[in-house]
Design an enzyme around this catalytic site. Structure first.
Site, PDB file in Angstrom:
ATOM      1  N   GLY A  78       0.819  -1.218   0.000  1.00  0.00           N
ATOM      2  CA  GLY A  78       0.000   0.000   0.000  1.00  0.00           C
ATOM      3  C   GLY A  78       0.845   1.256   0.000  1.00  0.00           C
TER       4      GLY A  78
ATOM      5  N   CYS B  11       4.007  -8.741   1.977  1.00  0.00           N
ATOM      6  CA  CYS B  11       3.649  -9.539   0.800  1.00  0.00           C
ATOM      7  C   CYS B  11       4.884 -10.020   0.054  1.00  0.00           C
ATOM      8  CB  CYS B  11       2.747  -8.725  -0.127  1.00  0.00           C
ATOM      9  SG  CYS B  11       2.488  -9.529  -1.708  1.00  0.00           S
TER      10      CYS B  11
ATOM     11  N   CYS C  50       2.953 -13.303   0.876  1.00  0.00           N
ATOM     12  CA  CYS C  50       2.384 -13.926  -0.329  1.00  0.00           C
ATOM     13  C   CYS C  50       3.422 -14.498  -1.301  1.00  0.00           C
ATOM     14  CB  CYS C  50       1.557 -12.910  -1.107  1.00  0.00           C
ATOM     15  SG  CYS C  50       0.625 -11.779  -0.094  1.00  0.00           S
TER      16      CYS C  50
ATOM     17  N   LYS D 257       5.718 -17.287   0.152  1.00  0.00           N
ATOM     18  CA  LYS D 257       4.780 -18.386   0.455  1.00  0.00           C
ATOM     19  C   LYS D 257       4.445 -19.151  -0.825  1.00  0.00           C
ATOM     20  CE  LYS D 257       0.782 -17.943  -0.289  1.00  0.00           C
ATOM     21  NZ  LYS D 257      -0.173 -17.184   0.487  1.00  0.00           N
TER      22      LYS D 257
ATOM     23  N   TYR E 241      11.475  -2.983  -6.257  1.00  0.00           N
ATOM     24  CA  TYR E 241      10.636  -2.044  -5.501  1.00  0.00           C
ATOM     25  C   TYR E 241      11.409  -0.777  -5.153  1.00  0.00           C
ATOM     26  CZ  TYR E 241       6.309  -4.623  -4.803  1.00  0.00           C
ATOM     27  OH  TYR E 241       5.092  -5.215  -5.007  1.00  0.00           O
TER      28      TYR E 241
ATOM     29  N   TYR F  82      -5.988 -18.676   6.912  1.00  0.00           N
ATOM     30  CA  TYR F  82      -5.164 -18.743   5.698  1.00  0.00           C
ATOM     31  C   TYR F  82      -3.788 -19.351   5.975  1.00  0.00           C
ATOM     32  CZ  TYR F  82      -7.977 -15.159   3.148  1.00  0.00           C
ATOM     33  OH  TYR F  82      -8.943 -14.448   2.506  1.00  0.00           O
TER      34      TYR F  82
ATOM     35  N   GLU G 127      -2.339 -22.940   4.718  1.00  0.00           N
ATOM     36  CA  GLU G 127      -1.321 -22.920   3.654  1.00  0.00           C
ATOM     37  C   GLU G 127      -0.027 -23.575   4.117  1.00  0.00           C
ATOM     38  OE1 GLU G 127      -2.853 -19.082   1.067  1.00  0.00           O
ATOM     39  OE2 GLU G 127      -1.188 -18.775   2.438  1.00  0.00           O
TER      40      GLU G 127
ATOM     41  N   ARG H  43      -9.247 -24.114  17.090  1.00  0.00           N
ATOM     42  CA  ARG H  43     -10.112 -23.958  18.271  1.00  0.00           C
ATOM     43  C   ARG H  43     -11.589 -24.204  17.970  1.00  0.00           C
ATOM     44  NH1 ARG H  43     -10.179 -17.443  19.514  1.00  0.00           N
ATOM     45  NH2 ARG H  43     -10.835 -16.744  17.461  1.00  0.00           N
TER      46      ARG H  43
ATOM     47  N   HIS I 176     -14.053 -27.582 -23.330  1.00  0.00           N
ATOM     48  CA  HIS I 176     -13.878 -28.980 -22.974  1.00  0.00           C
ATOM     49  C   HIS I 176     -12.503 -29.484 -23.379  1.00  0.00           C
ATOM     50  CE1 HIS I 176     -15.374 -32.942 -21.987  1.00  0.00           C
ATOM     51  NE2 HIS I 176     -14.932 -33.386 -23.143  1.00  0.00           N
TER      52      HIS I 176
ATOM     53  N   GLU J 292     -15.357 -25.952 -17.017  1.00  0.00           N
ATOM     54  CA  GLU J 292     -16.589 -26.066 -17.805  1.00  0.00           C
ATOM     55  C   GLU J 292     -17.784 -26.426 -16.916  1.00  0.00           C
ATOM     56  OE1 GLU J 292     -16.979 -29.464 -20.592  1.00  0.00           O
ATOM     57  OE2 GLU J 292     -15.122 -30.213 -19.704  1.00  0.00           O
TER      58      GLU J 292
HETATM   59  P1  NDP Z   1      -6.719 -15.607  10.037  1.00  0.00           P
HETATM   60  O1  NDP Z   1      -7.479 -14.479  10.600  1.00  0.00           O
HETATM   61  O2  NDP Z   1      -6.967 -16.046   8.639  1.00  0.00           O
HETATM   62  O3  NDP Z   1      -6.907 -16.879  10.950  1.00  0.00           O
HETATM   63  C1  NDP Z   1      -6.585 -16.846  12.309  1.00  0.00           C
HETATM   64  C2  NDP Z   1      -6.930 -18.203  12.870  1.00  0.00           C
HETATM   65  O4  NDP Z   1      -6.474 -18.277  14.210  1.00  0.00           O
HETATM   66  C3  NDP Z   1      -8.425 -18.451  12.893  1.00  0.00           C
HETATM   67  O5  NDP Z   1      -8.653 -19.792  12.558  1.00  0.00           O
HETATM   68  C4  NDP Z   1      -8.787 -18.157  14.340  1.00  0.00           C
HETATM   69  O6  NDP Z   1      -9.875 -18.892  14.802  1.00  0.00           O
HETATM   70  C5  NDP Z   1      -7.552 -18.639  15.062  1.00  0.00           C
HETATM   71  N1  NDP Z   1      -7.350 -17.988  16.332  1.00  0.00           N
HETATM   72  C6  NDP Z   1      -7.477 -16.676  16.627  1.00  0.00           C
HETATM   73  N2  NDP Z   1      -7.222 -16.440  17.913  1.00  0.00           N
HETATM   74  C7  NDP Z   1      -6.916 -17.632  18.465  1.00  0.00           C
HETATM   75  C8  NDP Z   1      -6.548 -18.048  19.763  1.00  0.00           C
HETATM   76  N3  NDP Z   1      -6.458 -17.179  20.767  1.00  0.00           N
HETATM   77  N4  NDP Z   1      -6.304 -19.359  19.957  1.00  0.00           N
HETATM   78  C9  NDP Z   1      -6.400 -20.243  18.952  1.00  0.00           C
HETATM   79  N5  NDP Z   1      -6.737 -19.906  17.715  1.00  0.00           N
HETATM   80  C10 NDP Z   1      -7.004 -18.615  17.461  1.00  0.00           C
HETATM   81  O7  NDP Z   1      -5.192 -15.230  10.260  1.00  0.00           O
HETATM   82  P2  NDP Z   1      -3.872 -15.788   9.600  1.00  0.00           P
HETATM   83  O8  NDP Z   1      -2.842 -15.600  10.651  1.00  0.00           O
HETATM   84  O9  NDP Z   1      -4.057 -17.129   9.009  1.00  0.00           O
HETATM   85  O10 NDP Z   1      -3.635 -14.774   8.418  1.00  0.00           O
HETATM   86  C11 NDP Z   1      -3.578 -13.379   8.699  1.00  0.00           C
HETATM   87  C12 NDP Z   1      -4.077 -12.563   7.554  1.00  0.00           C
HETATM   88  O11 NDP Z   1      -3.132 -12.618   6.509  1.00  0.00           O
HETATM   89  C13 NDP Z   1      -5.369 -13.065   6.945  1.00  0.00           C
HETATM   90  O12 NDP Z   1      -6.475 -12.469   7.529  1.00  0.00           O
HETATM   91  C14 NDP Z   1      -5.256 -12.658   5.521  1.00  0.00           C
HETATM   92  O13 NDP Z   1      -5.798 -11.400   5.402  1.00  0.00           O
HETATM   93  C15 NDP Z   1      -3.770 -12.586   5.260  1.00  0.00           C
HETATM   94  N6  NDP Z   1      -3.328 -13.716   4.439  1.00  0.00           N
HETATM   95  C16 NDP Z   1      -3.860 -13.896   3.197  1.00  0.00           C
HETATM   96  C17 NDP Z   1      -3.446 -14.943   2.404  1.00  0.00           C
HETATM   97  C18 NDP Z   1      -4.041 -15.143   1.046  1.00  0.00           C
HETATM   98  O14 NDP Z   1      -4.687 -14.230   0.545  1.00  0.00           O
HETATM   99  N7  NDP Z   1      -3.883 -16.322   0.437  1.00  0.00           N
HETATM  100  C19 NDP Z   1      -2.430 -15.889   2.864  1.00  0.00           C
HETATM  101  C20 NDP Z   1      -1.965 -15.613   4.185  1.00  0.00           C
HETATM  102  C21 NDP Z   1      -2.401 -14.576   4.928  1.00  0.00           C
HETATM  103  P3  NDP Z   1     -11.385 -18.474  14.453  1.00  0.00           P
HETATM  104  O15 NDP Z   1     -11.586 -18.849  13.026  1.00  0.00           O
HETATM  105  O16 NDP Z   1     -12.178 -19.297  15.381  1.00  0.00           O
HETATM  106  O17 NDP Z   1     -11.479 -17.012  14.705  1.00  0.00           O
END
Ligand code: NDP
Length: 457
Positions: free
Chosen positions: A16, A43, A48, A51, A99, A180, A184, A201, A439, A444
């Site tokens: 950004g 990123c 990204c 990764k 960059y 995510y 991943e 959880r 096809h 499809e």
């Molecule tokens: P996310 O917000 O995707 O997931 C966090 C996970 O941690 C959820 O499953 C959440 O559970 C769990 N969680 C949260 N708090 C606790 C806790 N206290 N104890 C146990 N589990 C917990 O975060 P990520 O870290 O995976 O990714 C961060 C951000 O990075 C994403 O929001 C996304 O925007 C970005 N990202 C995007 C990608 C892509 O576009 N392909 C790839 C990687 C990252 P619950 O679901 O129950 O809340």
């Protein structure tokens, strides 16, 4: 009018910040940018891009096996983690250089330092021990992995930041989270041959996606051989001999491993930046509060990207940065449009999703039709892979408009990018039906689904 050193000073050179700074400089603004780590941001440097390189690497782990069904015999295959990391680092260095060059070519000054606000127009450059002033200030500091510090031994675990620089490939990884990053990295490590256990959880991983995506990804992880434990959290992490650790879960289960990984979300990077002192209001999650123009509670201070905790995705930060530059430095008021943002999870198989999940569509619309299919893609007939493809369309039955499209399967992210164009253009189910199939492809199926899905009672 007071004279400042810069028209714009940007703190944070991620997606950004760089976009906004380059555009502003191209529109003639005098721009300074401070970055405390590396230009490119999460990123490019530790998100990204690296990764996805690891995802490609891990896919080969399955490809050698699957090639047998197509007549190939590969000799003993070996995997060299340090070589992968070194090659990945070379590529990241190359992108980092691009960059930096782009910013400089646009005429921006780059400062390799942490920067903190002193007041609404003054930024302190910590490494240089001096202040600069600016008419407008843009905060684009992104976010950082969050770890649960209440868990004893929590600091024995790594986050995604460290995962890109491990000296050796672990044997057994235990990951906390069901979002995510957890999904991943579970697929990455598994594809590279590690034992992997994912501890979530809740019940449905990727819970903010359509539930059919959660279910399909959960099954996909199990097919890969990832052990998925739901309804559990880390209670304690203990150091054993050498690199070994023991993770004790809330369910009473203990798992021994050599790498523990927090993937439990990220927090906006707003601490210790002088924001509150300058009068910049934060949300209760610590994100910078902004209006639709990305303007904070202080008139000349703006913020874009993850630090505002709106939609935390790279292309969104880029567009927010561009909209800010257009508005403030090109006299062209531009707002970010948050509708129909496509997203992907690079699991194996991957996810692509755009528009409303079924549960949200049912809340927002009176009559919803669902079309869905689940099949074994042609490639997997000879490869022997058990992976399946799931596709789902969520349709407003009253207008026939397609509200959401959700795919888990090979090529899903690539398909979804194009489907996002169709959905933005207001495509109806009839438009899908009238589009000639291509096809033989998996895609499809998207234009040949005719039967409405009726849930079994
Ligand atoms: P996310 O917000 O995707 O997931 C966090 C996970 O941690 C959820 O499953 C959440 O559970 C769990 N969680 C949260 N708090 C606790 C806790 N206290 N104890 C146990 N589990 C917990 O975060 P990520 O870290 O995976 O990714 C961060 C951000 O990075 C994403 O929001 C996304 O925007 C970005 N990202 C995007 C990608 C892509 O576009 N392909 C790839 C990687 C990252 P619950 O679901 O129950 O809340």
């Amino acid at each position: 009018m007071p004279s400042y050193d810069y028209d714009l000073f940007t703190i944070g050179a991620g997606s950004g910040g760089v976009r906004a700074s380059r555009l502003a400089a191209m529109y003639g603004a005098r721009v300074g940018v401070a970055e405390e780590y590396r230009v490119g941001g999460t990123c490019v440097i530790r998100g990204c891009v690296p990764k996805k390189l690891l995802v490609y690497a891990s896919e080969f782990g399955h490809a050698f096996e699957e090639a047998k069904g197509y007549g190939w015999t590969a000799g003993e295959v070996e995997f060299d983690w340090p070589r992968l990391i070194a090659n990945k680092d070379d590529e990241i260095d190359r992108l980092n250089g691009i960059y930096i060059r782009n910013l400089k070519n646009a005429g921006a000054d780059i400062f390799d330092t942490r920067a903190v606000l002193k007041d609404a127009h003054t930024v302190h450059l910590v490494k240089e021990g001096r202040d600069v002033t600016a008419d407008k200030i843009l905060i684009a500091t992104g976010g950082a992995p969050w770890v649960d510090e209440t868990v004893p031994g929590g600091s024995l675990a790594i986050t995604s930041n460290e995962a890109f620089h491990l000296e050796k490939l672990p044997r057994h990884v235990v990951i906390a989270g069901g979002g995510y990053i957890a999904v991943e990295f579970a697929c990455i490590f598994r594809g590279l041959g590690c034992e992997v256990c994912l501890v979530y959880r809740g019940e449905d991983i990727l819970r903010y996606f359509d539930r059919d995506i959660s279910v399909a990804v959960h099954r996909g992880l199990q097919r890969l051989g990832v052990r998925v434990i739901t309804q559990a959290v880390f209670e304690k992490i203990e150091a054993l001999d050498g690199d070994n650790k023991r993770v004790r879960l809330s369910t009473g289960v203990s798992i021994d491993c050599d790498l523990v990984f927090w993937a439990v979300g990220r927090k906006p990077a707003t601490r210790g930046m002088g924001l509150e002192e300058a009068g910049v209001e934060l949300t209760d999650k610590g994100a910078i509060k902004v209006n639709e123009w990305s303007q904070s509670s202080v008139e000349n201070i703006y913020a874009v990207g993850d630090v505002t905790d709106r939609v935390n995705l790279t292309p969104v930060a880029i567009r927010e940065g561009a909209a800010f530059a257009e508005t403030v430095f090109n006299n062209k008021p531009t707002k970010m449009d948050y509708a129909l943002i496509p997203s992907a999870v690079f699991s194996q198989p991957p996810v692509g999703s755009v528009g409303l999940p079924e549960h949200e569509a049912r809340r927002a619309f009176k009559h919803i039709d669902i079309y869905k299919t689940d099949f074994r893609p042609m490639k997997n007939t000879l490869s022997g892979s058990e992976h399946r493809t799931m596709m789902k369309l969520v349709v407003d039955a009253d207008t026939d408009r397609v509200l959401g499209c959700h795919i888990v399967g090979e090529g899903a992210p690539e398909m979804i990018q194009c489907l996002a164009i169709a959905l933005r253009a207001g495509a109806t189910k009839r438009d899908f039906d009238e589009t000639c199939a291509l096809h033989p492809t998996s895609a499809e199926e998207l234009v040949t689904m005719r039967e409405k899905f009726v849930p079994k009672m």
